[in-house]
Design a protein around this motif. Structure first.
Motif, short mmCIF file in Angstrom:
data_model
loop_
_atom_site.label_atom_id
_atom_site.label_comp_id
_atom_site.label_asym_id
_atom_site.label_seq_id
_atom_site.Cartn_x
_atom_site.Cartn_y
_atom_site.Cartn_z
N GLU A 46 0.80 -1.15 0.06
CA GLU A 46 -0.06 -0.05 0.07
C GLU A 46 0.90 1.18 -0.11
O GLU A 46 0.52 2.51 -0.15
N SER A 47 2.24 1.18 0.50
CA SER A 47 3.02 2.43 0.51
C SER A 47 3.32 2.95 -1.03
O SER A 47 3.39 2.41 -1.93
N LYS A 48 3.24 4.38 -0.85
CA LYS A 48 3.63 5.05 -2.27
C LYS A 48 5.17 5.34 -2.21
O LYS A 48 5.99 5.25 -3.21
N ILE A 49 5.44 5.75 -1.13
CA ILE A 49 6.94 6.36 -0.97
C ILE A 49 7.96 5.40 -0.27
O ILE A 49 7.64 5.28 1.12
N VAL A 50 8.81 4.89 -0.80
CA VAL A 50 9.62 3.70 -0.17
C VAL A 50 11.02 3.90 0.30
O VAL A 50 11.66 4.15 -0.73
N LEU A 51 11.32 4.00 1.47
CA LEU A 51 12.85 4.15 1.51
C LEU A 51 13.45 2.69 1.66
O LEU A 51 12.97 2.10 2.36
N LEU A 52 14.34 2.50 0.88
CA LEU A 52 15.20 1.21 0.46
C LEU A 52 16.62 1.37 0.60
O LEU A 52 16.90 2.55 1.14
N TYR A 53 17.19 0.44 0.56
CA TYR A 53 18.95 0.54 0.66
C TYR A 53 19.53 -0.16 -0.25
O TYR A 53 18.90 -1.09 -0.77
N ILE A 54 20.80 -0.09 -0.63
CA ILE A 54 21.56 -0.88 -1.59
C ILE A 54 22.42 -1.71 -0.59
O ILE A 54 23.18 -1.05 0.35
N ASN A 55 22.32 -2.86 -0.56
CA ASN A 55 23.00 -3.82 0.42
C ASN A 55 24.40 -3.69 0.33
O ASN A 55 24.99 -3.51 -0.46
N ASN A 56 25.00 -3.87 1.62
CA ASN A 56 26.42 -4.09 1.65
C ASN A 56 26.61 -5.65 2.01
O ASN A 56 25.59 -6.33 1.98
N VAL A 57 27.74 -5.91 2.21
CA VAL A 57 28.12 -7.60 2.59
C VAL A 57 27.06 -7.72 3.90
O VAL A 57 26.78 -7.00 4.90
N ASN A 58 26.67 -8.93 3.95
CA ASN A 58 25.96 -9.70 5.20
C ASN A 58 24.68 -8.98 5.17
O ASN A 58 23.88 -8.66 6.36
N GLU A 59 23.99 -8.36 4.21
CA GLU A 59 22.66 -7.80 4.24
C GLU A 59 22.04 -8.45 2.83
O GLU A 59 22.71 -9.02 1.95
N VAL A 60 20.63 -8.48 3.28
CA VAL A 60 19.89 -9.33 2.08
C VAL A 60 20.05 -8.42 1.01
O VAL A 60 20.06 -7.29 1.04
N ASN A 61 20.34 -8.92 -0.43
CA ASN A 61 20.58 -8.24 -1.63
C ASN A 61 19.03 -7.47 -2.06
O ASN A 61 18.22 -8.27 -2.13
N THR A 62 19.23 -6.17 -2.23
CA THR A 62 18.02 -5.46 -2.51
C THR A 62 17.86 -5.22 -4.00
O THR A 62 16.83 -4.44 -4.17
N LYS A 68 11.95 -3.95 -8.99
CA LYS A 68 10.67 -4.21 -8.91
C LYS A 68 9.54 -2.99 -8.34
O LYS A 68 8.36 -2.84 -8.92
N SER A 69 10.15 -2.57 -7.27
CA SER A 69 9.27 -1.42 -6.66
C SER A 69 9.19 -0.09 -7.86
O SER A 69 8.19 0.40 -7.74
N LEU A 70 10.22 0.15 -8.40
CA LEU A 70 10.20 1.01 -9.69
C LEU A 70 9.20 0.81 -10.58
O LEU A 70 8.51 1.37 -11.08
N LYS A 71 9.24 -0.60 -10.95
CA LYS A 71 8.25 -1.11 -12.07
C LYS A 71 6.84 -0.89 -11.43
O LYS A 71 5.82 -0.69 -12.25
N LEU A 72 6.67 -1.00 -10.02
CA LEU A 72 5.36 -0.95 -9.53
C LEU A 72 5.01 0.65 -9.19
O LEU A 72 3.97 0.81 -8.57
N ASN A 73 5.76 1.54 -9.83
CA ASN A 73 5.61 2.81 -9.98
C ASN A 73 5.66 3.65 -8.31
O ASN A 73 5.15 4.53 -8.08
N LYS A 74 6.15 2.68 -7.53
CA LYS A 74 6.55 3.34 -6.20
C LYS A 74 7.55 4.51 -6.57
O LYS A 74 8.56 4.60 -7.31
N ILE A 75 7.44 5.46 -5.38
CA ILE A 75 8.73 6.46 -5.28
C ILE A 75 9.77 5.68 -4.67
O ILE A 75 9.41 5.71 -3.44
N VAL A 76 11.04 5.60 -5.20
CA VAL A 76 12.17 4.83 -4.58
C VAL A 76 13.03 5.73 -4.01
O VAL A 76 13.64 6.73 -4.65
N ILE A 77 13.18 5.87 -2.70
CA ILE A 77 14.35 6.52 -2.04
C ILE A 77 15.39 5.91 -1.60
O ILE A 77 15.10 4.78 -0.95
N LEU A 78 16.54 6.31 -1.77
CA LEU A 78 17.68 5.67 -1.33
C LEU A 78 18.66 6.48 -0.66
O LEU A 78 18.68 7.72 -0.79
N PRO A 79 19.36 5.90 0.51
CA PRO A 79 20.29 6.86 1.12
C PRO A 79 21.51 7.17 0.32
O PRO A 79 22.19 6.19 -0.25
#
Length: 195
Positions: A46-62, A68-79
């Motif tokens: 249901e979210s429109k504006i999603v804060l995601l992250y680009i993984n480092n080692v030992n983190e789930v690959n994002t 997929k979030s971009l394809k679903l027309n979500k506004i994707v925010i990265l740090p």
């Protein structure tokens, strides 16, 4: 305080050893299961504006989550992590191929010259990285405290969701007063609501 830091260091090391033992196919299967569970999660769906992250080692690959979030027309925010004052800039990306560059930590992050700055109060849901988490929502990151400073700034209505493999869920994360929690954890096997 030093004892807690040492306990966290040991946990990071143990998680690294555990995750490095996964075969490529095991890791791919676990990652896909986390992705599927996240995209089926109502708060994320249901979210429109999603804060995601680009993984480092030992983190789930994002990578696929972002695409997929971009394809679903979500506004994707990265740090974008700054080296001054340990600041995080939240930047909107439109294209994984053109909007990212290698950042100060040696991983991809949004290019500040191409991407628009987004106020933290706009975030609907924040997907928070973690190397280890416990069922109470405590987390261990890389130790720089970026997310410990960011989480309190997020809107109260924004869900703070950690994604991790089941092998990264530990009995109890040693915490310090500045450590911040997530509300929910999604693994390849379950959704854990903070208790």
């Amino acid at each position: 305080m030093e004892a807690v830091k040492e306990k966290k260091r040991v946990i990071r090391e143990k998680i690294s050893i555990t995750l490095s033992a996964f075969s490529d196919s095991e890791l791919a299967d676990k990652t896909k299961a986390v992705e599927n569970r996240l995209f089926d999660f109502a708060n994320f769906f249901e979210s429109k504006i999603v804060l995601l992250y680009i993984n480092n080692v030992n983190e789930v690959n994002t990578e696929q989550i972002i695409k997929k979030s971009l394809k679903l027309n979500k506004i994707v925010i990265l740090p974008a992590i700054g080296t001054k004052n340990h600041e995080i800039k939240l930047l909107k990306i439109d294209n994984v191929e053109t909007d990212l560059k290698i950042g100060s930590r040696g991983i991809l992050e949004p290019d500040a010259e191409k991407c628009k700055l987004v106020p933290v109060e706009c975030i609907d849901i924040a997907i928070v990285p973690g190397i280890a988490l416990d069922e109470k929502g405590s987390r261990i990151g890389f130790g720089d405290g970026y997310y410990d400073r960011l989480i309190p700034k997020l809107p109260l209505t924004a869900r703070k969701v950690g994604i991790a493999f089941e092998d990264q869920i530990i009995k109890q994360v040693p915490t310090e007063s500045h450590d911040r929690h997530v509300d929910i954890i999604i693994t390849e096997k379950r959704i854990i609501y903070k208790i």
